[in-house]
Design a protein around this motif. Sequence first.
Motif, PDB file in Angstrom:
ATOM      1  N   LEU A 152      -3.827  -0.293  -6.147  1.00 35.48           N
ATOM      2  CA  LEU A 152      -4.039   0.186  -4.643  1.00 35.48           C
ATOM      3  C   LEU A 152      -5.412  -0.133  -4.274  1.00 35.48           C
ATOM      4  O   LEU A 152      -5.482  -0.739  -3.089  1.00 35.48           O
ATOM      5  CB  LEU A 152      -3.870   1.644  -4.644  1.00 35.48           C
ATOM      6  CG  LEU A 152      -4.184   2.358  -3.417  1.00 35.48           C
ATOM      7  CD1 LEU A 152      -3.157   1.567  -2.204  1.00 35.48           C
ATOM      8  CD2 LEU A 152      -3.960   3.843  -3.543  1.00 35.48           C
ATOM      9  N   LYS A 178       1.115   3.983  -2.945  1.00 34.93           N
ATOM     10  CA  LYS A 178       0.693   5.443  -2.668  1.00 34.93           C
ATOM     11  C   LYS A 178       2.038   6.447  -3.124  1.00 34.93           C
ATOM     12  O   LYS A 178       1.808   7.500  -3.550  1.00 34.93           O
ATOM     13  CB  LYS A 178       0.291   5.488  -1.335  1.00 34.93           C
ATOM     14  CG  LYS A 178      -1.154   5.041  -0.726  1.00 34.93           C
ATOM     15  CD  LYS A 178      -1.521   5.205   0.468  1.00 34.93           C
ATOM     16  CE  LYS A 178      -2.864   4.785   0.720  1.00 34.93           C
ATOM     17  NZ  LYS A 178      -3.188   5.069   2.221  1.00 34.93           N
ATOM     18  N   SER A 195     -10.437   4.235  -4.724  1.00 34.05           N
ATOM     19  CA  SER A 195      -9.314   4.194  -5.662  1.00 34.05           C
ATOM     20  C   SER A 195      -9.618   3.520  -7.106  1.00 34.05           C
ATOM     21  O   SER A 195      -8.777   4.208  -8.096  1.00 34.05           O
ATOM     22  CB  SER A 195      -8.199   3.295  -4.960  1.00 34.05           C
ATOM     23  OG  SER A 195      -6.893   3.349  -5.659  1.00 34.05           O
ATOM     24  N   GLU A 206       0.739  -1.389   0.117  1.00 34.21           N
ATOM     25  CA  GLU A 206       0.022  -0.084   0.006  1.00 34.21           C
ATOM     26  C   GLU A 206       0.933   1.274  -0.019  1.00 34.21           C
ATOM     27  O   GLU A 206       0.458   2.114  -0.831  1.00 34.21           O
ATOM     28  CB  GLU A 206      -0.983   0.072   1.342  1.00 34.21           C
ATOM     29  CG  GLU A 206      -1.992   1.178   1.239  1.00 34.21           C
ATOM     30  CD  GLU A 206      -2.773   0.965   2.643  1.00 34.21           C
ATOM     31  OE1 GLU A 206      -3.204   2.251   3.064  1.00 34.21           O
ATOM     32  OE2 GLU A 206      -2.566   0.273   3.514  1.00 34.21           O
TER      33      GLU A 206
END
Length: 247
Positions: free
Chosen positions: A187, A171, A203, A167
């Motif tokens: 994501l 990001k 997302s 993650e």
Amino acid sequence: MEKSNKKNEENKKANDITSFPVPFDLERNDNSISIPTNTTATPSKEQIINQAFQLHSQGNIQEAAKYYQYFIKKDFSDPKVFFNYGVLLKDLGKLKEAEVALKKAIKIKPNFANAYLNLGIILKDLGNIKEAQASTRKAIQIDPNYADAYYNLGGMLKDLGKLKEAEVALKKAIEIKPNFANAYLNLGIILKDLGNIKEAQASTRKAIQIDPNYADAYYNLGGMLKDLGKLKEAEVALKKAIEIKPN
């Protein structure tokens, strides 16, 4: 029981997620020079390189391979040649040879971030996930703003079950490259696996906002909406995926 198993299988298919696509960049030289065929003169190093790159960029893989091989047999040394030859070998399914070519490119040019990135892809395809991760991290060390490297690293960390780290990597890719639709899609996959279904949906919707024709994003969104009990919205999303990608 048979009916129940069939239903479970359908649910599994409906909620399936796309795999992590990985970019494999082709370095090109636009100043192409054709090697003359009506002369006995030996082509120069630059002519061989440019002709190889031109043929490769045109998709003429077999002919490009001949020029790369000719260049290498002449004991010329250029990291971009070994890099592109590695790309070509990967396309031909010759992964071990591709690995050798990319390592040669890195030996000539130790700070070749693209080569480390693509070596990571090769190693991943060969099943050497930890070595692939190390090579990708090296690309990031050389170029801390390499969005594609963070993106690939996210996929590898996911494969290793390190979802929180994955993650973070994705990001970071988005922070560097805000319109990175693939990164938003993947994501979303990570967030879904972490149980953050609403964030995952957001997302995935962002991926669609960036690329309105992203069939895989509509497909994933359909699965998430189904999990949220929004069946009519899920139906719309899946129909949109089919509209974009009929097969």
